[in-house]
Motif scaffolding. Structure first.
Motif, PDB file in Angstrom:
ATOM      1  N   LYS A 100      26.271  20.200  -9.045  1.00 24.00           N
ATOM      2  CA  LYS A 100      25.869  18.794  -9.004  1.00 24.00           C
ATOM      3  C   LYS A 100      25.271  18.527  -7.627  1.00 24.00           C
ATOM      4  O   LYS A 100      25.911  18.791  -6.598  1.00 24.00           O
ATOM      5  N   VAL A 101      24.026  18.021  -7.611  1.00 23.11           N
ATOM      6  CA  VAL A 101      23.321  17.817  -6.354  1.00 23.11           C
ATOM      7  C   VAL A 101      22.725  16.416  -6.267  1.00 23.11           C
ATOM      8  O   VAL A 101      22.498  15.754  -7.279  1.00 23.11           O
ATOM      9  N   LYS A 102      22.468  15.991  -5.041  1.00 22.02           N
ATOM     10  CA  LYS A 102      21.720  14.769  -4.781  1.00 22.02           C
ATOM     11  C   LYS A 102      20.393  15.204  -4.183  1.00 22.02           C
ATOM     12  O   LYS A 102      20.361  15.950  -3.201  1.00 22.02           O
ATOM     13  N   VAL A 103      19.297  14.763  -4.780  1.00 23.97           N
ATOM     14  CA  VAL A 103      17.960  15.122  -4.326  1.00 23.97           C
ATOM     15  C   VAL A 103      17.271  13.869  -3.800  1.00 23.97           C
ATOM     16  O   VAL A 103      17.207  12.857  -4.497  1.00 23.97           O
ATOM     17  N   VAL A 104      16.794  13.940  -2.571  1.00 27.95           N
ATOM     18  CA  VAL A 104      15.952  12.892  -2.014  1.00 27.95           C
ATOM     19  C   VAL A 104      14.534  13.418  -2.152  1.00 27.95           C
ATOM     20  O   VAL A 104      14.252  14.562  -1.773  1.00 27.95           O
ATOM     21  N   ALA A 162       0.832  -1.203   0.000  1.00 28.94           N
ATOM     22  CA  ALA A 162       0.000   0.000   0.000  1.00 28.94           C
ATOM     23  C   ALA A 162       0.865   1.251   0.000  1.00 28.94           C
ATOM     24  O   ALA A 162       0.596   2.211  -0.720  1.00 28.94           O
ATOM     25  N   ALA A 163       1.921   1.253   0.782  1.00 33.74           N
ATOM     26  CA  ALA A 163       2.808   2.413   0.844  1.00 33.74           C
ATOM     27  C   ALA A 163       3.527   2.624  -0.480  1.00 33.74           C
ATOM     28  O   ALA A 163       3.664   3.751  -0.947  1.00 33.74           O
ATOM     29  N   SER A 164       3.983   1.539  -1.112  1.00 34.77           N
ATOM     30  CA  SER A 164       4.721   1.705  -2.364  1.00 34.77           C
ATOM     31  C   SER A 164       3.807   2.164  -3.496  1.00 34.77           C
ATOM     32  O   SER A 164       4.237   2.878  -4.385  1.00 34.77           O
ATOM     33  N   SER A 165       2.557   1.799  -3.467  1.00 36.28           N
ATOM     34  CA  SER A 165       1.653   2.218  -4.533  1.00 36.28           C
ATOM     35  C   SER A 165       1.258   3.682  -4.409  1.00 36.28           C
ATOM     36  O   SER A 165       0.824   4.299  -5.359  1.00 36.28           O
ATOM     37  N   THR A 166       1.436   4.274  -3.229  1.00 35.69           N
ATOM     38  CA  THR A 166       1.111   5.682  -3.040  1.00 35.69           C
ATOM     39  C   THR A 166       2.334   6.577  -3.172  1.00 35.69           C
ATOM     40  O   THR A 166       2.234   7.780  -3.031  1.00 35.69           O
ATOM     41  N   GLY A 167       3.505   5.983  -3.404  1.00 37.05           N
ATOM     42  CA  GLY A 167       4.719   6.779  -3.556  1.00 37.05           C
ATOM     43  C   GLY A 167       5.290   7.225  -2.231  1.00 37.05           C
ATOM     44  O   GLY A 167       5.993   8.223  -2.162  1.00 37.05           O
ATOM     45  N   ALA A 168       5.000   6.494  -1.159  1.00 38.23           N
ATOM     46  CA  ALA A 168       5.429   6.905   0.168  1.00 38.23           C
ATOM     47  C   ALA A 168       6.928   6.719   0.387  1.00 38.23           C
ATOM     48  O   ALA A 168       7.478   7.306   1.300  1.00 38.23           O
ATOM     49  N   PHE A 169       7.565   5.888  -0.401  1.00 36.50           N
ATOM     50  CA  PHE A 169       8.986   5.655  -0.212  1.00 36.50           C
ATOM     51  C   PHE A 169       9.799   6.733  -0.904  1.00 36.50           C
ATOM     52  O   PHE A 169       9.546   7.078  -2.054  1.00 36.50           O
ATOM     53  N   ALA A 170      10.799   7.239  -0.187  1.00 34.83           N
ATOM     54  CA  ALA A 170      11.661   8.275  -0.757  1.00 34.83           C
ATOM     55  C   ALA A 170      12.587   7.655  -1.794  1.00 34.83           C
ATOM     56  O   ALA A 170      13.039   6.522  -1.656  1.00 34.83           O
ATOM     57  N   LYS A 171      12.862   8.421  -2.820  1.00 28.38           N
ATOM     58  CA  LYS A 171      13.797   8.024  -3.869  1.00 28.38           C
ATOM     59  C   LYS A 171      14.897   9.066  -3.885  1.00 28.38           C
ATOM     60  O   LYS A 171      14.766  10.129  -3.285  1.00 28.38           O
ATOM     61  N   GLN A 172      15.962   8.781  -4.588  1.00 27.60           N
ATOM     62  CA  GLN A 172      17.012   9.779  -4.722  1.00 27.60           C
ATOM     63  C   GLN A 172      17.560   9.783  -6.138  1.00 27.60           C
ATOM     64  O   GLN A 172      17.500   8.794  -6.839  1.00 27.60           O
ATOM     65  N   ILE A 173      18.065  10.943  -6.505  1.00 30.74           N
ATOM     66  CA  ILE A 173      18.629  11.137  -7.839  1.00 30.74           C
ATOM     67  C   ILE A 173      19.793  12.114  -7.714  1.00 30.74           C
ATOM     68  O   ILE A 173      19.772  13.010  -6.865  1.00 30.74           O
ATOM     69  N   THR A 174      20.793  11.918  -8.533  1.00 27.17           N
ATOM     70  CA  THR A 174      21.920  12.842  -8.598  1.00 27.17           C
ATOM     71  C   THR A 174      21.917  13.462  -9.983  1.00 27.17           C
ATOM     72  O   THR A 174      21.727  12.760 -10.976  1.00 27.17           O
ATOM     73  N   GLY A 175      22.093  14.777 -10.028  1.00 28.10           N
ATOM     74  CA  GLY A 175      22.100  15.450 -11.310  1.00 28.10           C
ATOM     75  C   GLY A 175      22.618  16.862 -11.215  1.00 28.10           C
ATOM     76  O   GLY A 175      22.961  17.351 -10.143  1.00 28.10           O
ATOM     77  N   MET A 176      22.660  17.523 -12.357  1.00 27.28           N
ATOM     78  CA  MET A 176      23.153  18.891 -12.459  1.00 27.28           C
ATOM     79  C   MET A 176      21.959  19.847 -12.475  1.00 27.28           C
ATOM     80  O   MET A 176      20.996  19.621 -13.192  1.00 27.28           O
ATOM     81  N   VAL A 177      22.050  20.909 -11.679  1.00 22.27           N
ATOM     82  CA  VAL A 177      20.992  21.920 -11.653  1.00 22.27           C
ATOM     83  C   VAL A 177      21.032  22.685 -12.975  1.00 22.27           C
ATOM     84  O   VAL A 177      22.066  23.234 -13.352  1.00 22.27           O
ATOM     85  N   SER A 178      19.890  22.704 -13.686  1.00 22.40           N
ATOM     86  CA  SER A 178      19.847  23.435 -14.953  1.00 22.40           C
ATOM     87  C   SER A 178      18.995  24.695 -14.858  1.00 22.40           C
ATOM     88  O   SER A 178      19.165  25.606 -15.667  1.00 22.40           O
ATOM     89  N   ALA A 179      18.079  24.748 -13.887  1.00 22.58           N
ATOM     90  CA  ALA A 179      17.235  25.942 -13.714  1.00 22.58           C
ATOM     91  C   ALA A 179      16.751  26.032 -12.276  1.00 22.58           C
ATOM     92  O   ALA A 179      16.553  25.007 -11.615  1.00 22.58           O
TER      93      ALA A 179
END
Length: 82
Positions: free
Chosen positions: A61-65, A12-29
């Motif tokens: 370059k940032v990591k976003v949770v 139920a939690a995973s279907s609602t997007g309750a789990f945090a994810k992370q991504i690393t990338g470059m800020v463009s705007a």
């Protein structure tokens, strides 16, 4: 029975997007008026209270949770990536 309840809660939690994810990338705007940041892959994240758009720089370059709510990406933390 306990295993079934735990699995049901996790599903139920995973279907609602309750789990945090992370991504690393470059800020463009950076959108200071909407407190959001866009990475070079085109994903835009709304920043939480306590993280000001002014503290970020294009090209950094940032990591976003983050989590996804109602189809929008909401950052829970943003920090320098190494």
């Amino acid at each position: 029975m306990k295993k079934f309840v735990v699995v049901a809660i996790i599903l139920a939690a995973s279907s609602t997007g309750a789990f945090a994810k992370q991504i690393t990338g470059m800020v463009s705007a950076i959108d200071k008026s909407h407190d959001s940041v866009t990475l070079s892959d085109g994903k835009t994240f709304t920043l939480p209270e306590g993280i000001e758009a002014e503290s970020l720089k294009v090209g950094e370059k940032v990591k976003v949770v983050y989590s996804s709510k109602a189809g929008k990406l909401h950052a829970t933390s943003v920090g320098a990536a190494h």
